[in-house]
Design a protein around this motif. Structure first.
Motif: not given
Length: 309
Positions: A145-161
């Protein structure tokens, strides 16, 4: 890669949950057919736990997870692109967060009451992936949840997770299908390495917190390979918990925590029961995992021919 492509992959990746559920059911049926599964009800309790824990995610995910991630991204520290190397960095950062949150799940008792549900299974197979707490919604989303504060787009996280979750599913495979790969575990959390994490043998307690990579455990000195002469005994160190009872699996650890907090003589002790590691008590500090491990290693050095600790 542009945003449209990432949106497509993120949407496709969400179907991995169905794939994981299908894989665990297929493996479970095969293990039953070849008479490897000793307690069939345990798998049913795991799948039931999966269905129960999915309810809060379904009801609140868009409001509390997706909404929070996009809000954090709007206040991001760095502007990161979708370049290939950013994906690699994002995966590494995500994997470290999983390691850290996982570590906290073993070191803070009220978090252990959530995460410990996953460890109650006494047989190792893919259905264990499904064995999660009804309160898991308050724990696992912190992995990403907190990774986007670093600049990673949420959609990128939704692919990685989902990709990482699929790998984590593989690491729960029964030893009937995959054994020990010593050369792979130098970098990755292999099924053998993760079996150690699910062991209640004193010598294996609280080791191997990583999800994909073993580098974090090696850096922070929490890595333990599977020993050739110590057969893994799965589950948690609890004599009364029934791994085939969904009530015990979901609520017994909470009931015991409440009893300890209620009976603690001081407010400080009550707080300590919440935040200290499992096994702590206000009388003499209790016996924690590191003590069990130390005693097991000492016993091993004194009795080198011991087969099981």
């Amino acid at each position: 890669m542009n945003l449209t492509s990432v949106e497509f992959f993120a949407e496709s990746a969400q179907h991995t949950s169905v794939l994981v559920l299908v894989l665990m059911i297929v493996e479970w049926i095969v293990l039953i057919a070849i008479n490897v599964v000793e307690e069939k009800k345990e798998g049913m309790v795991s799948i039931a736990s999966y269905l129960i824990q999915s309810i809060p995610y379904f009801l609140l995910s868009k409001l509390m997870i997706v909404g929070t991630m996009y809000w954090l991204y709007s206040h991001r520290i760095f502007d990161l692109s979708f370049a290939w190397y950013i994906w690699i960095i994002a995966y590494l950062v995500y994997d470290f967060m999983v390691f850290f949150i996982h570590y906290m799940g073993h070191r803070v008792r009220f978090l252990w009451c959530i995460h410990g549900v996953h460890h109650t299974a006494e047989e190792m197979n893919l259905t264990v992936v499904a064995r999660g707490s009804i309160f898991d919604f308050f724990f696992t989303p912190h992995n990403f949840t907190w990774l986007p504060i670093l600049g990673f787009h949420p959609l990128m996280i939704f692919c990685i997770e989902p990709v990482a979750r699929l790998y984590a599913t593989y690491s729960h495979l029964s030893e009937r299908f995959v054994g020990k790969h010593k050369w792979l575990e130098k970098l990755f959390i292999t099924p053998s390495v993760h079996r150690v994490h699910h062991a209640k043998n004193p010598i294996y307690l609280d080791r191997n917190y990583g999800e994909t990579f073993s580098i974090w455990d090696r850096i922070f000195k929490t890595f333990q390979t599977q020993l050739p002469d110590v057969k893994i005994d799965y589950g948690i160190m609890h004599d009364q918990l029934d791994s085939t009872s969904i009530w015990d699996v979901q609520f017994l650890l909470w009931k015991e925590l409440w009893t300890d907090v209620k009976n603690a003589p001081t407010f400080k002790d009550k707080i300590n029961y919440l935040i200290q590691p499992p096994g702590w008590n206000h009388i003499d500090g209790g016996k924690l995992a590191e003590v069990y491990r130390s005693e097991a290693w000492n016993s091993r050095s004194l009795n080198p021919t011991t087969i099981n600790d």
